[in-house]
Enzyme design. Structure first.
Site, PDB file in Angstrom:
ATOM      1  CG  HIS A  14      -3.761  -3.377   2.917  1.00 15.49           C
ATOM      2  ND1 HIS A  14      -2.703  -2.896   3.659  1.00 15.49           N
ATOM      3  CD2 HIS A  14      -4.408  -2.305   2.415  1.00 15.49           C
ATOM      4  CE1 HIS A  14      -2.713  -1.574   3.616  1.00 15.49           C
ATOM      5  NE2 HIS A  14      -3.724  -1.185   2.861  1.00 15.49           N
ATOM      6  CB  CYS A  69      -1.003  -0.027   1.145  1.00 14.85           C
ATOM      7  SG  CYS A  69      -2.355   1.161   0.913  1.00 14.85           S
ATOM      8  CD  GLU A  82      -1.021  -5.393   5.365  1.00 12.95           C
ATOM      9  OE1 GLU A  82      -1.088  -4.175   5.576  1.00 12.95           O
ATOM     10  OE2 GLU A  82      -1.248  -5.889   4.231  1.00 12.95           O
TER      11      GLU A  82
END
Length: 240
Positions: free
Chosen positions: A183, A93, A185
């Site tokens: 994203h 990001c 994660e």
């Protein structure tokens, strides 16, 4: 650094609500040792990566050109050094945007508005051959929560995936540097901490729908993106 030592990954964390989370745990599971630096708490960044085998740059609310933030320029300098030295690097990001700007590309506000929630991933035909992102080139879904996007990639970069609106979603920016606007994660609990500012713009309905989508896709997201960490560790180990 001895050949038998764990792969050391420098992690640049910009905010306490944007941690490495799943990716951090996957890296450790793959045999990495994490050196997490939190410059927002006053922790210094190294000037080079002589003591590290890979670099992971995380997300945050600031922009890639917000050079008044004390650690933004040093982070971009570190990325440029990593690219020059061939250190495997992944930006997520904001990290993706910082890598882009550091290597000569450009970032701007998305004219289509904020990307929010779970979006489809449209991979390039040859993405599966990429040495890092090829490990996850069968991932069909990814979480997004961003207003800025990459508008120009650096010379020689290879776009590997685009989001439904055509925005750059995943890219190999340099031989050893990759960026993902998505994203890999996060889960719904982390994303929920980002929601208040989005509610001010979109209202509760669209934000609640986006959060519900992240929760519903949790298991698929976890399974799809977990191989990314192992691929990064493997590249770092091979470079030794």
């Amino acid at each position: 650094m001895s050949a038998g030592a764990a792969v050391r990954v420098l992690v640049v964390e910009h905010e306490d609500d944007a941690p490495a989370a799943w990716v951090g745990r996957w890296l450790v599971d793959a045999g990495a040792e994490l050196d997490v630096r939190r410059p927002y708490l006053g922790q210094a960044l190294p000037v080079d990566l002589a003591d590290h085998d890979a670099l992971l740059v995380l997300g945050g609310e600031m922009g890639a050109t917000d050079d008044h933030v004390p650690w933004i320029v040093p982070t971009k300098e570190l990325i440029a050094r990593a690219a020059a030295d061939g250190v495997p690097t992944l930006g997520i990001c904001l990290g993706h945007q910082l890598c882009t700007v550091a290597l000569g590309g450009a970032v701007a506000r998305n004219p289509r508005g904020q990307q929010m929630g779970v979006l489809d991933v449209a991979w390039a035909e040859d993405a599966s051959a990429d040495p890092l992102l090829g490990a996850v080139a069968d991932a069909a879904l990814a979480v997004h929560w961003n207003s800025d996007v990459v508008t120009d990639v650096p010379e020689g970069a290879r776009v590997l995936a685009r989001s439904p609106g055509g925005e750059v979603q995943a890219v190999r920016l340099a031989p050893s540097v990759w960026g993902v606007q998505l994203h890999p994660e996060v889960d719904e609990q982390i994303v929920a901490t980002w929601a208040p500012s989005s509610r001010e713009v979109h209202g509760d309905g669209p934000v609640d729908e986006a959060l519900a989508g992240v929760a519903a896709a949790r298991e698929e997201l976890h399974a799809s993106w977990r191989p990314l960490a192992g691929a990064l560790v493997a590249l770092a180990a091979a470079r030794r």
